[in-house]
Design a protein around this motif. Structure first.
Motif, PDB file in Angstrom:
ATOM      1  N   ARG A   1       4.319   0.823 -10.040  1.00 50.70           N
ATOM      2  CA  ARG A   1       5.101   1.096  -8.940  1.00 50.70           C
ATOM      3  C   ARG A   1       4.793   0.936  -7.422  1.00 50.70           C
ATOM      4  NH1 ARG A   1       7.677   5.589  -8.756  1.00 50.70           N
ATOM      5  NH2 ARG A   1       7.360   6.493 -10.941  1.00 50.70           N
ATOM      6  N   HIS A   2       3.268   0.743  -7.434  1.00 47.10           N
ATOM      7  CA  HIS A   2       2.619   0.611  -6.156  1.00 47.10           C
ATOM      8  C   HIS A   2       2.604  -0.735  -5.367  1.00 47.10           C
ATOM      9  CE1 HIS A   2       0.808   3.580  -8.744  1.00 47.10           C
ATOM     10  NE2 HIS A   2       0.980   4.562  -7.871  1.00 47.10           N
ATOM     11  N   ILE A   3       3.240  -1.677  -6.118  1.00 47.18           N
ATOM     12  CA  ILE A   3       3.166  -2.924  -5.649  1.00 47.18           C
ATOM     13  C   ILE A   3       4.308  -3.620  -5.986  1.00 47.18           C
ATOM     14  CG2 ILE A   3       2.055  -3.977  -7.790  1.00 47.18           C
ATOM     15  CD1 ILE A   3       0.171  -5.478  -6.207  1.00 47.18           C
ATOM     16  N   THR A   4       4.895  -4.863  -5.332  1.00 47.01           N
ATOM     17  CA  THR A   4       5.960  -5.508  -5.734  1.00 47.01           C
ATOM     18  C   THR A   4       5.621  -6.542  -6.493  1.00 47.01           C
ATOM     19  OG1 THR A   4       5.830  -7.243  -3.720  1.00 47.01           O
ATOM     20  CG2 THR A   4       6.928  -4.976  -3.417  1.00 47.01           C
ATOM     21  N   PRO A   5       6.601  -7.363  -7.161  1.00 45.07           N
ATOM     22  CA  PRO A   5       6.082  -8.555  -8.019  1.00 45.07           C
ATOM     23  C   PRO A   5       5.406  -9.642  -7.210  1.00 45.07           C
ATOM     24  CG  PRO A   5       8.207  -7.516  -8.711  1.00 45.07           C
ATOM     25  CD  PRO A   5       7.879  -6.841  -7.623  1.00 45.07           C
ATOM     26  N   ASP A   6       5.817  -9.599  -6.018  1.00 42.35           N
ATOM     27  CA  ASP A   6       5.452 -10.923  -5.190  1.00 42.35           C
ATOM     28  C   ASP A   6       4.061 -10.586  -4.815  1.00 42.35           C
ATOM     29  OD1 ASP A   6       7.586 -12.385  -5.624  1.00 42.35           O
ATOM     30  OD2 ASP A   6       8.452 -11.994  -3.526  1.00 42.35           O
TER      31      ASP A   6
ATOM     32  N   ALA B   1       1.855  -8.798  -6.212  1.00 42.74           N
ATOM     33  CA  ALA B   1       0.861  -8.966  -7.358  1.00 42.74           C
ATOM     34  C   ALA B   1       0.560 -10.167  -7.834  1.00 42.74           C
ATOM     35  CB  ALA B   1       1.740  -8.040  -8.669  1.00 42.74           C
ATOM     36  N   ARG B   2       1.533 -11.153  -7.701  1.00 42.08           N
ATOM     37  CA  ARG B   2       1.361 -12.457  -7.976  1.00 42.08           C
ATOM     38  C   ARG B   2       0.458 -13.113  -7.200  1.00 42.08           C
ATOM     39  NH1 ARG B   2       6.806 -12.677  -9.550  1.00 42.08           N
ATOM     40  NH2 ARG B   2       6.665 -12.569 -11.666  1.00 42.08           N
ATOM     41  N   ARG B   3       0.242 -12.586  -5.654  1.00 45.52           N
ATOM     42  CA  ARG B   3      -0.503 -12.963  -4.591  1.00 45.52           C
ATOM     43  C   ARG B   3      -1.858 -12.530  -5.082  1.00 45.52           C
ATOM     44  NH1 ARG B   3       3.526 -12.764  -1.090  1.00 45.52           N
ATOM     45  NH2 ARG B   3       3.158 -10.750  -0.370  1.00 45.52           N
ATOM     46  N   GLN B   4      -1.957 -11.209  -5.280  1.00 42.56           N
ATOM     47  CA  GLN B   4      -3.326 -10.562  -5.480  1.00 42.56           C
ATOM     48  C   GLN B   4      -3.992 -10.941  -6.659  1.00 42.56           C
ATOM     49  OE1 GLN B   4      -2.587  -6.271  -4.325  1.00 42.56           O
ATOM     50  NE2 GLN B   4      -4.708  -5.708  -4.999  1.00 42.56           N
ATOM     51  N   PHE B   5      -3.282 -11.203  -7.596  1.00 41.44           N
ATOM     52  CA  PHE B   5      -3.934 -11.536  -8.987  1.00 41.44           C
ATOM     53  C   PHE B   5      -3.181 -12.748  -9.409  1.00 41.44           C
ATOM     54  CE2 PHE B   5      -3.490  -6.941  -8.735  1.00 41.44           C
ATOM     55  CZ  PHE B   5      -4.948  -6.514  -8.885  1.00 41.44           C
ATOM     56  N   PRO B   6      -3.827 -14.010  -9.112  1.00 36.51           N
ATOM     57  CA  PRO B   6      -3.298 -15.224  -9.399  1.00 36.51           C
ATOM     58  C   PRO B   6      -3.034 -15.271 -10.806  1.00 36.51           C
ATOM     59  CG  PRO B   6      -5.030 -15.501  -8.030  1.00 36.51           C
ATOM     60  CD  PRO B   6      -5.040 -14.079  -8.236  1.00 36.51           C
ATOM     61  N   GLN B   7      -3.895 -14.783 -11.907  1.00 33.41           N
ATOM     62  CA  GLN B   7      -3.632 -14.801 -13.117  1.00 33.41           C
ATOM     63  C   GLN B   7      -2.240 -14.474 -13.716  1.00 33.41           C
ATOM     64  OE1 GLN B   7      -6.602 -13.082 -15.754  1.00 33.41           O
ATOM     65  NE2 GLN B   7      -6.359 -14.758 -17.270  1.00 33.41           N
ATOM     66  N   LEU B   8      -1.620 -13.766 -12.855  1.00 33.88           N
ATOM     67  CA  LEU B   8      -0.342 -13.274 -13.172  1.00 33.88           C
ATOM     68  C   LEU B   8       0.892 -14.300 -13.552  1.00 33.88           C
ATOM     69  CD1 LEU B   8       0.254  -9.778 -11.148  1.00 33.88           C
ATOM     70  CD2 LEU B   8      -0.106 -10.010 -13.741  1.00 33.88           C
ATOM     71  N   GLN B   9       0.650 -15.069 -12.702  1.00 32.49           N
ATOM     72  CA  GLN B   9       1.664 -16.374 -12.832  1.00 32.49           C
ATOM     73  C   GLN B   9       1.625 -17.017 -14.217  1.00 32.49           C
ATOM     74  OE1 GLN B   9       0.018 -19.003  -9.662  1.00 32.49           O
ATOM     75  NE2 GLN B   9       0.615 -17.478  -8.275  1.00 32.49           N
ATOM     76  N   HIS B  10       0.863 -16.737 -14.958  1.00 32.46           N
ATOM     77  CA  HIS B  10       0.904 -17.306 -16.115  1.00 32.46           C
ATOM     78  C   HIS B  10       1.539 -16.466 -17.615  1.00 32.46           C
ATOM     79  CE1 HIS B  10      -1.659 -20.367 -14.633  1.00 32.46           C
ATOM     80  NE2 HIS B  10      -2.700 -19.564 -14.243  1.00 32.46           N
TER      81      HIS B  10
END
Lengths: 251, 114
Positions: free
Chosen positions: A183-188, A190-199
């Protein structure tokens, strides 16, 4: 096709860190009051209260998937979701073999109550549940898949018990079905902070230890609330999809 | 202090292929089990002490060109982890001792953070 507002990471009173209010009837009422119609029960290393919540939800319009939040030997929390109680119990039997036989210390960790559908006390779970099973992330994901379940590393953006904190990154050959953000982060963000999430497909969860922590952020467009349908939605296939947005509170 | 001396003094088991460890002098030592911290904090060509034995330790060690990874508490890696380490020319060392003991012994031998 139907829209399901889903919270796929819900604890009950058998998790020592969960509030005493996390009993089946209150979980069901709270979820429904927020327009949530699909939940998964995911206690730490146990499925003991899944059947009670399913029974409490019968004929209410709330679908309850059996699950577990497994702690792997790398101290990663992994959501393990199934279609049937039998699958979840088979997974439990496998996990039990790999859990250390340590007694729970109630003063340090809290009570671990197994309850019935009304929330009445049945027994205390004597083993410490907040500990690591001697299963690697790879073994756990493979085991969940063998039983037909979904395997989703939990709260990967957090500092504790998180895939990215503990292992640095997800090895590309581990076939997880998605990754969960907290809950502590938005999806956008999170994707910026952890580039691996894009996959990977993302879900967002409240990691519900208190009734007020339900988020209902996942909107699944699926034919029915099954693992196969959730899998299609996570992959955006066959017209199934998942959108993350906050639930509207209806009470 | 060469890696060979460290292996001998701490009685470490070499899990990966032998190299000329007398030619390797670690630049410093770092201890943590959170790989995200190791990637940010460990020294290039240093030693890393951890009880993690997951395959990702090989990637982190290769990334930082570490002299060796000392795996503590007898947390033996799976065979595929050792194979990957050999492919990446990463040295994995094993000890039954806990991290604190290994760090203390290395400090006594004169190795500081780096």
């Amino acid at each position: 096709m139907k829209t399901y507002t889903a919270e796929l990471h819900v604890h009950t009173v058998v998790s020592p860190c969960a509030a005493v209010e996390m009993i089946p009837p209150l979980i069901v009422d709270e979820a429904l009051s927020r327009g949530i119609n699909l939940i998964a029960i995911t206690d730490h290393n146990t499925t003991a209260n899944v059947a009670a919540v399913q029974e409490a939800a019968r004929e209410t319009g709330l679908a309850v998937l059996p699950g577990m939040e497994l702690q792997t030997k790398e101290e990663i929390h992994l959501l393990c979701l199934f279609d049937t109680l039998e699958q979840a119990e088979a997974w439990q039997a496998h996990v039990d073999i790999h859990l250390p036989d340590l007694p729970n210390n109630i003063d340090y960790f809290g009570e671990q109550f197994v309850v019935d559908a009304t929330g009445d006390f049945i027994r205390r779970e004597p083993r410490l549940l907040i500990t690591s099973a001697n299963l690697s992330l790879e073994n756990a994901v493979a085991g969940v898949h063998r039983l037909g379940g979904l395997a989703i590393p939990a709260h990967v953006n957090r500092k504790a018990f998180s895939l990215f904190a503990n292992l640095g990154f997800l090895p590309p050959d581990v076939p997880v079905d998605g990754l969960e953000i907290s809950r502590h982060i938005t999806p956008d963000e999170a994707r910026r902070q952890f580039p691996q999430l894009q996959h990977y497909p993302l879900i967002q969860s409240g990691d519900v230890h208190f009734l007020h922590e339900f988020l209902g952020a996942n909107r699944f467009t699926i034919a029915r609330p099954t693992i196969a349908e959730l899998k299609l939605a996570l992959q955006g296939q066959a017209g199934r999809r998942l959108e993350i947005r906050p639930a509207e509170k209806t009470t | 202090m060469t890696l060979q001396e460290i292996i001998d003094r701490l009685n470490l088991t070499v899990l990966t292929e032998k190299k000329d460890f007398t030619a390797i002098t670690p630049s410093g030592v770092y201890a943590s089990d959170l790989l995200s911290c190791v990637m940010a904090g460990a020294h290039r060509r240093g030693l890393w002490i951890t009880l993690q034995s997951h395959v990702n330790i090989v990637a982190v060690a290769a990334l930082l060109d570490l002299s060796a990874v000392i795996i503590t508490e007898g947390s033996t890696p799976e065979p595929d982890v050792i194979q990957k380490a050999n492919r990446e020319e990463v040295t994995l060392l094993l000890t039954p001792a806990p991290t604190y003991t290994v760090a203390g012994k290395l400090w006594e031998l004169g190795l500081r953070e780096g």
